[in-house]
Design a protein around this motif. Structure first.
Motif, short mmCIF file in Angstrom:
data_model
loop_
_atom_site.label_atom_id
_atom_site.label_comp_id
_atom_site.label_asym_id
_atom_site.label_seq_id
_atom_site.Cartn_x
_atom_site.Cartn_y
_atom_site.Cartn_z
N VAL A 4 40.78 42.81 30.52
CA VAL A 4 42.11 43.22 30.97
C VAL A 4 42.13 43.32 32.50
O VAL A 4 41.17 43.81 33.09
CB VAL A 4 42.51 44.59 30.37
CG1 VAL A 4 43.88 45.03 30.89
CG2 VAL A 4 42.50 44.55 28.85
N ILE A 5 43.21 42.85 33.11
CA ILE A 5 43.42 43.04 34.54
C ILE A 5 44.74 43.78 34.73
O ILE A 5 45.77 43.35 34.22
CB ILE A 5 43.43 41.72 35.31
CG1 ILE A 5 42.05 41.05 35.24
CG2 ILE A 5 43.84 41.93 36.78
CD1 ILE A 5 41.99 39.68 35.88
N VAL A 6 44.68 44.88 35.47
CA VAL A 6 45.87 45.65 35.84
C VAL A 6 46.07 45.46 37.33
O VAL A 6 45.15 45.70 38.12
CB VAL A 6 45.70 47.15 35.50
CG1 VAL A 6 46.96 47.92 35.91
CG2 VAL A 6 45.41 47.34 34.02
N THR A 7 47.26 45.03 37.74
CA THR A 7 47.48 44.75 39.14
C THR A 7 48.62 45.56 39.74
O THR A 7 49.64 45.80 39.10
CB THR A 7 47.75 43.24 39.38
OG1 THR A 7 47.92 43.00 40.78
CG2 THR A 7 49.00 42.77 38.64
N ASP A 8 48.40 45.98 40.96
CA ASP A 8 49.44 46.55 41.81
C ASP A 8 50.35 45.41 42.26
O ASP A 8 50.05 44.23 42.04
CB ASP A 8 48.75 47.23 43.00
CG ASP A 8 49.72 47.69 44.07
OD1 ASP A 8 50.71 48.34 43.71
OD2 ASP A 8 49.47 47.40 45.25
N PHE A 181 41.08 46.77 37.92
CA PHE A 181 42.29 47.17 38.64
C PHE A 181 42.29 46.55 40.01
O PHE A 181 41.31 46.68 40.77
CB PHE A 181 42.39 48.69 38.74
CG PHE A 181 43.60 49.17 39.51
CD1 PHE A 181 44.88 48.82 39.12
CD2 PHE A 181 43.44 49.98 40.64
CE1 PHE A 181 46.00 49.25 39.83
CE2 PHE A 181 44.54 50.43 41.35
CZ PHE A 181 45.82 50.06 40.95
N LEU A 182 43.39 45.89 40.38
CA LEU A 182 43.55 45.26 41.68
C LEU A 182 44.59 46.02 42.50
O LEU A 182 45.69 46.26 42.02
CB LEU A 182 44.00 43.81 41.53
CG LEU A 182 43.17 42.90 40.63
CD1 LEU A 182 43.82 41.52 40.54
CD2 LEU A 182 41.74 42.79 41.14
N SER A 183 44.24 46.37 43.73
CA SER A 183 45.17 47.06 44.62
C SER A 183 44.71 46.85 46.05
O SER A 183 43.55 46.50 46.31
CB SER A 183 45.23 48.55 44.29
OG SER A 183 46.07 49.25 45.20
N ASP A 184 45.62 47.11 46.98
CA ASP A 184 45.24 47.07 48.40
C ASP A 184 44.99 48.47 48.94
O ASP A 184 44.61 48.61 50.11
CB ASP A 184 46.35 46.40 49.21
CG ASP A 184 47.67 47.16 49.15
OD1 ASP A 184 48.03 47.63 48.05
OD2 ASP A 184 48.35 47.27 50.18
N THR A 199 37.05 47.72 39.85
CA THR A 199 38.05 47.66 40.91
C THR A 199 37.76 46.52 41.87
O THR A 199 36.61 46.14 42.07
CB THR A 199 38.09 48.97 41.72
OG1 THR A 199 36.78 49.22 42.24
CG2 THR A 199 38.53 50.14 40.86
N THR A 200 38.82 46.00 42.49
CA THR A 200 38.71 45.08 43.62
C THR A 200 39.88 45.36 44.56
O THR A 200 41.02 45.49 44.12
CB THR A 200 38.75 43.60 43.17
OG1 THR A 200 37.60 43.32 42.38
CG2 THR A 200 38.76 42.67 44.38
N PHE A 219 43.65 36.17 45.39
CA PHE A 219 43.27 36.19 43.98
C PHE A 219 42.21 35.13 43.68
O PHE A 219 41.43 35.28 42.73
CB PHE A 219 44.51 35.95 43.10
CG PHE A 219 45.29 37.21 42.81
CD1 PHE A 219 45.41 38.20 43.76
CD2 PHE A 219 45.91 37.39 41.58
CE1 PHE A 219 46.14 39.37 43.49
CE2 PHE A 219 46.63 38.55 41.30
CZ PHE A 219 46.73 39.54 42.26
N ASP A 220 42.15 34.09 44.49
CA ASP A 220 41.12 33.07 44.29
C ASP A 220 39.72 33.64 44.47
O ASP A 220 38.76 33.12 43.91
CB ASP A 220 41.31 31.92 45.30
CG ASP A 220 42.63 31.20 45.12
OD1 ASP A 220 43.15 31.18 43.98
OD2 ASP A 220 43.17 30.66 46.11
N ALA A 221 39.61 34.70 45.29
CA ALA A 221 38.31 35.28 45.60
C ALA A 221 37.96 36.47 44.73
O ALA A 221 36.88 37.06 44.89
CB ALA A 221 38.28 35.70 47.08
N VAL A 222 38.82 36.84 43.80
CA VAL A 222 38.53 37.96 42.91
C VAL A 222 37.46 37.53 41.90
O VAL A 222 37.62 36.53 41.19
CB VAL A 222 39.80 38.43 42.16
CG1 VAL A 222 39.44 39.47 41.10
CG2 VAL A 222 40.81 38.99 43.15
#
Length: 226
Positions: A4-8, A181-184, A199-200, A219-222
């Motif tokens: 699962v990926i959850v994104t901001d 989870f992806l966020s800045d 996290t990333t 996102f290419d580098a995640v």
């Protein structure tokens, strides 16, 4: 294994500038007239009452409610009734073609790639679920909502509190360690990591504050194996 990926949204899937230079000013310009014209409709009336309760002004008339809401916009308050009303106003803007939802091209391709790989995708943003669906439903690249399995907003809890991410994991029904989870925002990532999520941090601008999380410029580098 990441299942699962959850994104901001802001600063992660799309530009912060789009929100602050397009969406917020649009809602600010149209808020007063929208509330006056639709204040008797049940969905709007419910949020007006929520504003009175949150502001602890039970006797506030409509003009006072509008003033409170405008003050919250100016202060960038992430409160649920404001977000709900903004979503209603933005719906008209999207429908009328006044703007389209900004999504980075690498985010579009990454979301499509992960979806095709069988990874479930979710959104967690301070904007309302309605606003999230509108942005992705009327994006620069067309309707992206079929890519997502669900959406979370401030009704789940504040984004900088660990309990919010525990609720998300419980709702999704997957082990926390299989959720990325992806966020800045470092504070959001810290809270997610405390709840056991991977996290990333998306670092799209030079000089951003970083923490103890893997970083990616796009996102290419995640990486899904960290």
């Amino acid at each position: 294994m990441i299942r699962v990926i959850v994104t901001d949204i802001e600063g992660t899937t799309g530009s912060i500038a789009f929100v602050h230079e397009v969406l917020f000013p649009y809602a600010r310009r149209h808020l007063g007239d929208f509330v006056r014209q639709h204040g008797d409709e049940p969905p709007v009336a419910e949020q007006i009452q929520a504003v009175r309760e949150l502001a602890e002004e039970p006797g506030a008339d409509l003009e006072r409610v509008i003033a409170i809401l405008e003050g919250w916009i100016d202060a960038d308050r992430k409160v649920t009734p404001l977000k709900a009303l903004q979503g209603m106003i933005w719906e008209r803007g999207y429908r009328d073609g006044d703007f389209t939802g900004h999504v980075y091209p690498d985010a579009i391709e990454g979301l499509k790639r992960w979806h095709q790989a069988g990874i479930a995708l979710y959104v967690y943003s301070s904007g309302s679920v309605q606003a999230q669906k509108l942005l992705f439903g009327h994006s620069d690249a067309g309707d992206l909502t079929p890519l997502f399995s669900g959406y979370f907003d401030t009704t789940t809890g504040p984004k900088r509190e660990t309990a919010s991410y525990r609720r998300i994991v419980e709702a999704i029904g997957e082990p926390a360690e299989s959720v990325l989870f992806l966020s800045d925002v470092v504070a959001e990532l810290d809270a997610a990591a405390e709840a056991g999520l991977k996290t990333t941090q998306l670092v799209r601008e030079p000089g951003m504050t970083t923490g103890d999380h893997p970083v990616a410029e796009s996102f290419d580098a995640v990486r899904l194996d960290e």
